[in-house]
Design a protein around this motif. Structure first.
Motif, short mmCIF file in Angstrom:
data_model
loop_
_atom_site.label_atom_id
_atom_site.label_comp_id
_atom_site.label_asym_id
_atom_site.label_seq_id
_atom_site.Cartn_x
_atom_site.Cartn_y
_atom_site.Cartn_z
N UNK A 1 -10.01 3.30 -8.91
CA UNK A 1 -9.08 3.16 -7.79
C UNK A 1 -7.63 3.04 -8.27
N UNK A 2 -7.43 2.25 -9.34
CA UNK A 2 -6.09 2.00 -9.92
C UNK A 2 -5.15 1.30 -8.93
N UNK A 3 -4.04 0.80 -9.51
CA UNK A 3 -3.06 0.06 -8.70
C UNK A 3 -1.69 0.60 -9.04
N UNK A 4 -0.70 0.13 -8.34
CA UNK A 4 0.66 0.46 -8.78
C UNK A 4 1.41 -0.86 -8.81
N UNK A 5 1.10 -1.65 -9.82
CA UNK A 5 1.61 -3.03 -9.84
C UNK A 5 2.78 -3.23 -10.79
N UNK A 6 3.08 -2.22 -11.64
CA UNK A 6 4.19 -2.39 -12.58
C UNK A 6 5.50 -2.44 -11.79
N UNK A 7 6.32 -3.46 -12.03
CA UNK A 7 7.59 -3.51 -11.29
C UNK A 7 8.47 -2.31 -11.61
N UNK A 8 9.31 -1.95 -10.67
CA UNK A 8 10.13 -0.73 -10.82
C UNK A 8 10.92 -0.74 -12.13
N UNK A 9 11.55 -1.90 -12.45
CA UNK A 9 12.40 -1.92 -13.66
C UNK A 9 11.57 -1.65 -14.91
N UNK A 10 10.33 -2.15 -14.92
CA UNK A 10 9.49 -1.93 -16.10
C UNK A 10 9.09 -0.45 -16.21
N UNK A 11 8.74 0.13 -15.07
CA UNK A 11 8.39 1.56 -15.07
C UNK A 11 9.52 2.40 -15.65
N UNK A 12 10.74 2.16 -15.15
CA UNK A 12 11.87 2.96 -15.63
C UNK A 12 12.14 2.68 -17.10
N UNK B 1 -6.08 -8.87 -1.89
CA UNK B 1 -7.15 -9.34 -2.78
C UNK B 1 -8.19 -8.25 -3.02
N UNK B 2 -8.52 -7.50 -1.99
CA UNK B 2 -9.50 -6.41 -2.15
C UNK B 2 -8.98 -5.36 -3.14
N UNK B 3 -7.69 -5.11 -3.08
CA UNK B 3 -7.13 -4.13 -4.00
C UNK B 3 -7.03 -4.72 -5.41
N UNK B 4 -6.58 -5.98 -5.48
CA UNK B 4 -6.48 -6.70 -6.75
C UNK B 4 -7.83 -6.64 -7.49
N UNK B 5 -8.90 -6.83 -6.76
CA UNK B 5 -10.25 -6.83 -7.35
C UNK B 5 -10.81 -5.40 -7.49
N UNK B 6 -9.99 -4.42 -7.17
CA UNK B 6 -10.38 -3.00 -7.22
C UNK B 6 -11.65 -2.70 -6.45
N UNK B 7 -11.80 -3.42 -5.34
CA UNK B 7 -12.94 -3.14 -4.46
C UNK B 7 -12.55 -2.04 -3.47
N UNK B 8 -11.39 -2.18 -2.86
CA UNK B 8 -10.97 -1.17 -1.88
C UNK B 8 -9.47 -1.24 -1.66
N UNK B 9 -8.93 -0.09 -1.28
CA UNK B 9 -7.53 -0.03 -0.85
C UNK B 9 -7.57 0.18 0.66
N UNK B 10 -7.21 -0.86 1.40
CA UNK B 10 -7.37 -0.81 2.85
C UNK B 10 -6.23 -1.57 3.53
#
Ligand SMILES: *Cc1c(COP(=O)(O)O)cnc(C)c1O
Length: 454
Positions: free
Chosen positions: A30-41, A411-420
């Motif tokens: 599923x993956x997340x997009x949790x890296x803060x913008x400044x870190x990504x750049x 929490x569901x996304x954090x646990x990579x159960x679902x993105x909803x």
């Protein structure tokens, strides 16, 4: 033939290996997009410089920084917005379209690709019951499809009315945001029809029009065949007949739900779609194709050509070539010129798996929605907001505030159960399942709902 250089050799190996690995993942993470913008750049900063780098080094940045920062829309756990579920065949063929630099501008340059795309457009037209002369092209998405279609509606109405004044389009309150944008861009005004049940019907349109002091400036009526938020299909039969009685253009926005015409159990809900003057459907949504792909169909393609053909001395050659029966320039049927042959991955996949596999995969989402609605009705702390028409289910968790829904979803996304992510219904925050991926299971739904327990 010369051998390719060493860098190319290395890239072919590494990039194809990466692609192969991704193609073999079943299911994809599923993956997340949790890296803060400044870190990504920061992580990407300086990577592009004057001097070259080893391809594997750059690919490493892609796989460690970029890929995990993109939520996989094609995961069976992706249940928000409108998910994606491209077939393996379509993904592979999408690579081929790129590798072979296949474009789809004109018959002169790309007759084979265009003929193949047209067989897919014909299949969709047949399924919708549109007549033999129907034609169009593939564009990037529903927004581009709606804009291209309503531009034709406007130009056609101007000719019919013999006027250059500002025109209006009849829309329901639940029409997609891209319709609102389209009207603004085209300098059209909306005659908004209030729909108490979120469904545009001939009666609601008729009473709005009868209450209007002067509806003579109406150019078109737009129906949605599957609203994005709730999957509701407007009264296409009644609205289409009413539009034509008045001489208006009838546009059907099926970006999300249009593909439901392929499911036998759903097909009756679309009765009347065959009256459409223009119809759009996003294969990158419910027809299992990679981004980005929208089919635009016109009942009378010559009207679209009159609106969209670009005139330039260096283009004369493609247009003189397009005068033989069957020859077709996709560039003439939307506001684009250069285009990738984005219909080819769908063509390949349909031919490989057969249309029945598509019908079944679409039925699967509708079935999941029905089963989920039944689960919700059984729980006293949950409330079904309305019976699902397609693959979307809206529900209320009694006693929850907007923040409770947000926390639950996070929490569901954090646990990579679902993105909803939650949605809104009549101003209230609610829970929303969007089913599309044929591998999404009822067990996953149970797991997601279990977390709403008091
Ligand atoms: C998604 C959607 C659109 C916009 O399509 P894009 O491909 O995102 O541009 C338009 N109308 C409806 C009903 C949609 O669901």
């Amino acid at each position: 033939m010369h051998e390719v250089d060493q860098t190319t050799e290395q890239m072919v190996r590494s990039v194809l290996a990466y692609a192969e690995n991704r193609l073999r993942m079943n299911p994809v993470p599923l993956d997340k997009s949790t890296m803060p913008a400044h870190e990504l750049y920061e992580r990407l900063d300086g990577l592009i410089r004057d001097a070259p780098r080893q391809p594997d080094e750059v690919l490493g940045v892609y796989s460690s920084v970029i890929a995990p920062s993109v939520i996989s829309a094609d995961s069976p756990r992706f249940l928000g917005f409108i998910p994606a579920a491209p077939t393996k065949a379509s993904l592979l063929f999408d690579m081929l379209v790129s590798c072979a630099s296949i474009q789809g501008i004109s018959w002169l340059e790309a007759s084979g690709a265009i003929a193949a795309e047209n067989t897919v457009l014909r299949l969709i037209a047949d399924e919708a019951g549109l007549p033999a002369g129907t034609g169009g092209c593939f564009v990037s998405g529903g927004s581009a499809g709606n804009l291209s279609s309503l531009a034709v509606a406007r130009e056609t109405a101007k000719k019919r009315l013999g006027t250059d004044r500002r025109l209006r389009v009849v829309v329901g309150t639940d029409a997609h945001s891209s319709i609102v944008n389209t009207l603004r861009l085209l300098e059209l005004d909306a005659l908004v029809v209030d729909t108490p049940d979120h469904r545009l019907t001939a009666e609601t349109v008729r009473s709005a029009v009868e209450a209007d002091p002067d509806p003579s400036d109406v150019a078109a009526l737009v129906c949605t065949s599957g609203t994005t938020n709730a999957g509701i299909i407007d009264d296409l039969a009644g609205c289409g007949a009413f539009a034509h009685e008045r001489g208006w253009w009838f546009h059907v926005d099926g970006a999300y739900g249009g593909s439901g015409i392929f499911a036998r159990s759903l097909r009756p809900k679309y009765d009347g779609i065959e009256q459409a003057d223009s119809f759009i459907l996003d294969p990158h949504k419910w027809l299992f194709t990679p981004f980005d792909c929208c089919a635009v169909l016109y009942r009378e393609p010559e009207l679209a050509r009159a609106t969209h053909t670009q005139d330039a001395s260096y283009l004369d050659v493609i247009h003189t070539a397009g005068n033989v029966a069957g020859e077709w320039n996709p560039t003439d049927y939307a506001y684009h010129l250069t285009r990738r042959a984005r219909g080819l991955p769908l063509w390949f996949s349909l031919a490989v798996y057969g249309v029945d596999a598509y019908r079944e995969a679409i039925e699967k989402a509708a079935w999941l929605a029905q089963e989920t609605a039944a689960l919700i009705k059984r729980e006293s702390h949950l409330e079904l907001i309305r019976e699902p028409d397609l693959g979307v289910v809206l529900f209320r968790r009694i006693g929850w505030s907007g923040k409770d829904y947000d926390d639950w979803a996070r929490q569901l996304h954090e646990d990579e159960i679902a993105f909803i992510p939650p949605s809104k219904w009549e101003g209230e925050t609610i829970g929303r399942f969007a089913f599309l991926h044929p591998d999404t299971t009822l067990d996953l739904v149970r797991e997601v709902l279990a977390r709403t327990k008091p």
